[in-house]
Design a protein around this motif. Structure first.
Motif, PDB file in Angstrom:
ATOM      1  N   ILE A 138       0.831  -1.209   0.000  1.00  0.00           N
ATOM      2  CA  ILE A 138       0.000   0.000   0.000  1.00  0.00           C
ATOM      3  C   ILE A 138       0.861   1.252   0.000  1.00  0.00           C
ATOM      4  O   ILE A 138       0.579   2.221  -0.711  1.00  0.00           O
ATOM      5  N   LEU A 139       1.937   1.240   0.775  1.00  0.00           N
ATOM      6  CA  LEU A 139       2.811   2.418   0.843  1.00  0.00           C
ATOM      7  C   LEU A 139       3.470   2.727  -0.499  1.00  0.00           C
ATOM      8  O   LEU A 139       3.729   3.884  -0.817  1.00  0.00           O
ATOM      9  N   ASN A 140       3.762   1.690  -1.286  1.00  0.00           N
ATOM     10  CA  ASN A 140       4.522   1.881  -2.523  1.00  0.00           C
ATOM     11  C   ASN A 140       3.666   1.920  -3.784  1.00  0.00           C
ATOM     12  O   ASN A 140       4.182   1.838  -4.889  1.00  0.00           O
ATOM     13  N   PRO A 143       0.522   6.846  -7.698  1.00  0.00           N
ATOM     14  CA  PRO A 143      -0.622   7.769  -7.681  1.00  0.00           C
ATOM     15  C   PRO A 143      -1.454   7.640  -8.958  1.00  0.00           C
ATOM     16  O   PRO A 143      -0.927   7.339 -10.028  1.00  0.00           O
ATOM     17  N   PHE A 144      -2.747   7.845  -8.857  1.00  0.00           N
ATOM     18  CA  PHE A 144      -3.624   7.861 -10.022  1.00  0.00           C
ATOM     19  C   PHE A 144      -4.846   8.700  -9.688  1.00  0.00           C
ATOM     20  O   PHE A 144      -5.012   9.164  -8.560  1.00  0.00           O
ATOM     21  N   ASN A 223      -1.276  -1.991  -8.591  1.00  0.00           N
ATOM     22  CA  ASN A 223      -0.293  -1.054  -8.060  1.00  0.00           C
ATOM     23  C   ASN A 223      -0.868   0.334  -7.778  1.00  0.00           C
ATOM     24  O   ASN A 223      -0.154   1.329  -7.771  1.00  0.00           O
ATOM     25  N   HIS A 224      -2.167   0.398  -7.560  1.00  0.00           N
ATOM     26  CA  HIS A 224      -2.837   1.625  -7.151  1.00  0.00           C
ATOM     27  C   HIS A 224      -3.642   1.333  -5.886  1.00  0.00           C
ATOM     28  O   HIS A 224      -4.064   0.201  -5.661  1.00  0.00           O
ATOM     29  N   THR A 225      -3.869   2.371  -5.075  1.00  0.00           N
ATOM     30  CA  THR A 225      -4.693   2.212  -3.868  1.00  0.00           C
ATOM     31  C   THR A 225      -5.910   3.108  -3.951  1.00  0.00           C
ATOM     32  O   THR A 225      -5.805   4.289  -4.290  1.00  0.00           O
ATOM     33  N   ALA A 240      -9.413   7.510  -5.379  1.00  0.00           N
ATOM     34  CA  ALA A 240      -7.967   7.279  -5.332  1.00  0.00           C
ATOM     35  C   ALA A 240      -7.407   7.920  -4.071  1.00  0.00           C
ATOM     36  O   ALA A 240      -7.860   8.978  -3.635  1.00  0.00           O
ATOM     37  N   ILE A 241      -6.415   7.263  -3.472  1.00  0.00           N
ATOM     38  CA  ILE A 241      -5.769   7.814  -2.282  1.00  0.00           C
ATOM     39  C   ILE A 241      -4.291   7.470  -2.326  1.00  0.00           C
ATOM     40  O   ILE A 241      -3.910   6.360  -2.707  1.00  0.00           O
TER      41      ILE A 241
END
Length: 261
Positions: A138-140, A143-144, A223-225, A240-241
């Motif tokens: 999650i940390l890595n 961004p989107f 690879n996005h959160t 997105a966050i």
């Protein structure tokens, strides 16, 4: 506090120490660990006290005064009477699952993690251990841009379509409501549960009760959160966050020094 204090104890050992300190309940520990009663329970407690003495964690002085290692005492006191409580439950695609409580009191933080086999890891420090409670997945993440909404009943319908292996129809239904067609696959994957999750809840003490002040379900997709939140109108919000925002929310609510570890 210059150094962290860290120790692994069984549920029964933690419950006995908490009882010695006068507490009747403790966050994150199943108090059904003692299922017996009467003489049998007294025998178990006596054995646990003797084990704690052998570990040099407690001792009784000649005058009967109880001594508990100060950092252990502070850890248990923090867990039992925390001013803020963070609950982090993680289930990643890699198969890694963790459940961690982060408890803050008097400018210190104690983390409590169930490590299996009836044992728990306890760590006392003066900063939020972000790299421990937030998975690297999650940390890595990258961004989107995304901000979508979907009625909860529609999300349930889409989930049933996905479970029936009708992914194409599920994505068509999402597309009817999505503002951006690029969001469709991300929402579909999130609803399929074929991704990593972290459930995050933070509570603050209000007199003798705890009020929930922050709650999110974080989902990692390609690879996005994204953050999932259902409002009072049963509408699901998919937003997105970034990791910086996640960190900001966590440390803004926990009553500890604004540090990270």
């Amino acid at each position: 506090m210059k150094d962290n204090f860290q120790i692994k104890l069984s549920a029964k050992e933690i419950l006995v120490i908490a009882a010695m300190l006068g507490f009747e309940s403790i966050f994150g520990i199943d108090d059904s660990a003692f299922l017996t009663s009467g003489t049998e329970m007294k025998g178990q407690i006596k054995q646990i006290v003797q084990r704690l003495e052998r570990k040099k964690l407690i001792r009784y002085d000649l005058d009967g005064t109880l001594y508990i290692v100060p950092t252990l005492r502070k850890s248990i006191e923090c867990i039992c009477s925390a001013e803020t409580v963070g609950f982090f439950s993680t289930n990643l695609k890699s198969g890694k699952r963790t459940t961690i409580y982060v408890l803050g009191k008097d400018s210190v933080v104690t983390t409590l993690e169930h490590i299996g086999g009836g044992k728990y890891s306890i760590c006392l420090s003066n900063a939020v251990p972000l790299t421990r409670i937030i998975p690297i997945e999650i940390l890595n993440t990258q961004p989107f841009s995304m901000s979508e909404i979907l009625l909860f009943e529609e999300a349930q319908f889409v989930q049933r379509q996905i479970e029936s292996f009708d992914n194409a129809e599920a994505e068509k239904r999402i597309q009817k409501y999505a503002r951006d067609t690029n969001s469709v696959k991300a929402i579909s994957q999130a609803l399929s549960r074929n991704c990593g999750y972290m459930s995050l809840h933070i509570y603050c003490k209000n007199k003798n009760l705890y009020d929930e002040v922050f709650s999110r379900l974080l989902v990692t997709v390609d690879n996005h959160t994204m953050s999932l939140l259902m409002d009072e109108n049963d509408v699901l919000h998919f937003d997105a966050i970034c990791s910086d925002d996640i960190i900001k929310h966590i440390i803004s609510y926990l009553s500890v020094e604004r540090g990270t570890q």
